[in-house]
Design a protein around this motif. Structure first.
Motif, PDB file in Angstrom:
ATOM      1  N   LEU A  64       0.803  -1.224   0.000  1.00 21.13           N
ATOM      2  CA  LEU A  64       0.000   0.000   0.000  1.00 21.13           C
ATOM      3  C   LEU A  64       0.838   1.278   0.000  1.00 21.13           C
ATOM      4  O   LEU A  64       0.317   2.366   0.227  1.00 21.13           O
ATOM      5  N   SER A  65       2.117   1.143  -0.282  1.00 17.40           N
ATOM      6  CA  SER A  65       3.021   2.289  -0.171  1.00 17.40           C
ATOM      7  C   SER A  65       2.709   3.431  -1.149  1.00 17.40           C
ATOM      8  O   SER A  65       3.086   4.570  -0.906  1.00 17.40           O
ATOM      9  N   SER A  66       2.012   3.150  -2.232  1.00 15.07           N
ATOM     10  CA  SER A  66       1.726   4.191  -3.224  1.00 15.07           C
ATOM     11  C   SER A  66       0.500   5.033  -2.869  1.00 15.07           C
ATOM     12  O   SER A  66       0.237   6.046  -3.514  1.00 15.07           O
ATOM     13  N   PHE A  67      -0.252   4.613  -1.851  1.00 19.95           N
ATOM     14  CA  PHE A  67      -1.464   5.346  -1.475  1.00 19.95           C
ATOM     15  C   PHE A  67      -1.149   6.488  -0.516  1.00 19.95           C
ATOM     16  O   PHE A  67      -0.157   6.450   0.220  1.00 19.95           O
ATOM     17  N   LYS A  68      -2.000   7.504  -0.519  1.00 24.54           N
ATOM     18  CA  LYS A  68      -1.834   8.617   0.412  1.00 24.54           C
ATOM     19  C   LYS A  68      -2.038   8.135   1.845  1.00 24.54           C
ATOM     20  O   LYS A  68      -2.899   7.316   2.125  1.00 24.54           O
ATOM     21  N   ARG A  69      -1.208   8.702   2.735  1.00 26.39           N
ATOM     22  CA  ARG A  69      -1.202   8.223   4.119  1.00 26.39           C
ATOM     23  C   ARG A  69      -2.542   8.446   4.818  1.00 26.39           C
ATOM     24  O   ARG A  69      -3.057   7.576   5.500  1.00 26.39           O
ATOM     25  N   GLU A 184       1.648  13.690   4.179  1.00 22.77           N
ATOM     26  CA  GLU A 184       2.518  13.037   3.192  1.00 22.77           C
ATOM     27  C   GLU A 184       3.989  13.402   3.359  1.00 22.77           C
ATOM     28  O   GLU A 184       4.876  12.590   3.131  1.00 22.77           O
ATOM     29  N   GLU A 188       7.208   8.495   4.860  1.00 26.99           N
ATOM     30  CA  GLU A 188       7.198   7.772   3.597  1.00 26.99           C
ATOM     31  C   GLU A 188       7.439   6.304   3.868  1.00 26.99           C
ATOM     32  O   GLU A 188       8.278   5.939   4.686  1.00 26.99           O
ATOM     33  N   MET A 191       9.704   1.269  -0.299  1.00 25.57           N
ATOM     34  CA  MET A 191       9.172   0.503  -1.421  1.00 25.57           C
ATOM     35  C   MET A 191       9.699  -0.926  -1.417  1.00 25.57           C
ATOM     36  O   MET A 191       9.122  -1.812  -2.020  1.00 25.57           O
TER      37      MET A 191
END
Length: 380
Positions: A64-69, A184, A188, A191
């Motif tokens: 889920l790293s690409s989604f906004k926190r 954001e 972070e 990845m």
């Protein structure tokens, strides 16, 4: 972004998801009776949830790293709310178990974001205090979530406790959605996994201390309602009051642990484990006496509440690197410990009786103390 308000908003969400995880503790006897199963088997509602968190925690962060926190935070809380609503209308234990496990996949996501933000949004000298604010959500779940779930079960039926928990998550969802700004820039996700971190022996020792400490806590605490019902002979309302008192005094215990852990980590951890041992000895000796147990539960809650905070700082201070990844490792470790502690506690009860349940905790506390002194030797 460095205001305490944001930390308290995140703690509100922790309150919601932690109430989902641990709120079932007070209603395990009723669930076991309804489905005609043993208390050991009913304990899987707690241990299976924790096992999912333990196994999938770090992987969920990468996926889920690409989604906004913030989107991940509010989505997690919504999933928790829906799962609780569904749980209230399920008539089969195994289906209930599966539905309980679904939100567990998002539990480590929320925790890791919240803890990482607390660490990065505060000065190094205030790190433990910032982390303690996040953990206050866990303490609040102990103060209000678990006792209220137990009270709802006693006043109405055990399914109503899940509806209450759903309501708590909805309130947390609204609070985070409306009050928390975008975060954001502060955190972070990695990845990829930094596998080199697992070559650090200090990390492994910190994880073992945390694992044995939390397992010790939940070997007994996970069956607290069952113990008070069958050994101390308390009724439902009295158990609710005891759980409420347990959590209320824990607010102070969590604050004190956060204050001293940053300055005296070894001493604080050592004293915590020694006091936890003493409490369990008292539970064994006076568990069948009503009045002494009231006092013991008060001191137990005061000591117990600092365990997660102390365990977290033992892990995060043992190695440098991505705080999100390290916190996800800790979240997995902590929930694996909850699983192990609950299962071993249930095994111990099945073989030696609920009145002797503290034996499992004593074993884990001893192992935690051994690892703590090994850590001191290695540092020297």
């Amino acid at each position: 972004m460095k205001s305490k308000r944001n930390l308290y908003v995140l703690a509100l969400g922790v309150f919601g998801i932690t109430t989902t995880e641990f709120g079932v503790i007070g209603v395990l006897p009723e669930i076991a009776s309804t489905f005609g199963i043993s208390i050991e088997k009913a304990g899987w509602l707690l241990s299976a949830f924790a096992l999912i968190v333990a196994v999938f925690g770090p992987f969920m962060l990468v996926v889920l790293s690409s989604f906004k926190r913030k989107s991940l935070l509010v989505s997690s809380l919504l999933i928790f709310a829906v799962a609780n609503i569904l749980s209230a209308y399920i008539g089969n234990f195994y289906v209930l178990l599966v539905v309980r496990m679904l939100p567990a996949f998002f539990h480590p996501v929320y925790w890791s974001i919240a803890l990482s933000f607390a660490e990065k949004a505060s000065d190094p000298s205030d790190k433990s205090k910032a982390v303690s604010i996040i953990f206050s959500g866990l303490t609040l779940a102990t103060v209000l979530g678990v006792p209220l779930a137990t009270l709802m079960s006693d006043l109405f039926y055990w399914q109503s406790s899940f509806l209450l928990t759903a309501g708590i998550n909805i309130v947390a969802f609204i609070g985070v959605q409306l009050l928390l700004p975008a975060i954001e820039k502060e955190i972070e996700f990695p990845m990829v996994f930094d596998l080199n971190i697992f070559q650090n022996k200090n990390l492994w020792i910190g994880l073992l201390i945390a694992f044995f400490t939390i397992a010790a806590m939940y070997s007994t605490y996970g069956y607290m309602a069952e113990f008070l019902k069958n050994v101390t002979h308390m009724n439902g309302k009295q158990i609710t009051i005891m759980l409420f008192m347990f959590g209320t005094v824990g607010v102070l215990g969590n604050k004190i642990a956060g204050k001293y852990m940053s300055r005296f980590p070894f001493q604080t951890t050592c004293i915590f484990l020694i006091l936890l041992t003493g409490i369990h000895v008292l539970i064994y000796g006076y568990g069948s006496f009503f009045a002494p147990m009231v006092w013991i539960i008060g001191f137990w809650g005061f000591i117990h509440s600092g365990g997660f905070l102390i365990s977290n700082l033992n892990v995060t201070s043992s190695v440098s690197g991505s705080s999100e990844f390290i916190n996800s490792i800790f979240t997995s470790c902590g929930n694996f410990a909850v699983t192990t502690g609950t299962l071993f506690g249930g095994f111990w009860i099945a073989h030696y009786g609920i009145e002797n349940s503290i034996g499992a905790s004593i074993i884990f506390i001893t192992l935690a103390l051994i690892m703590l002194f090994i850590k001191v030797k290695l540092v020297k």
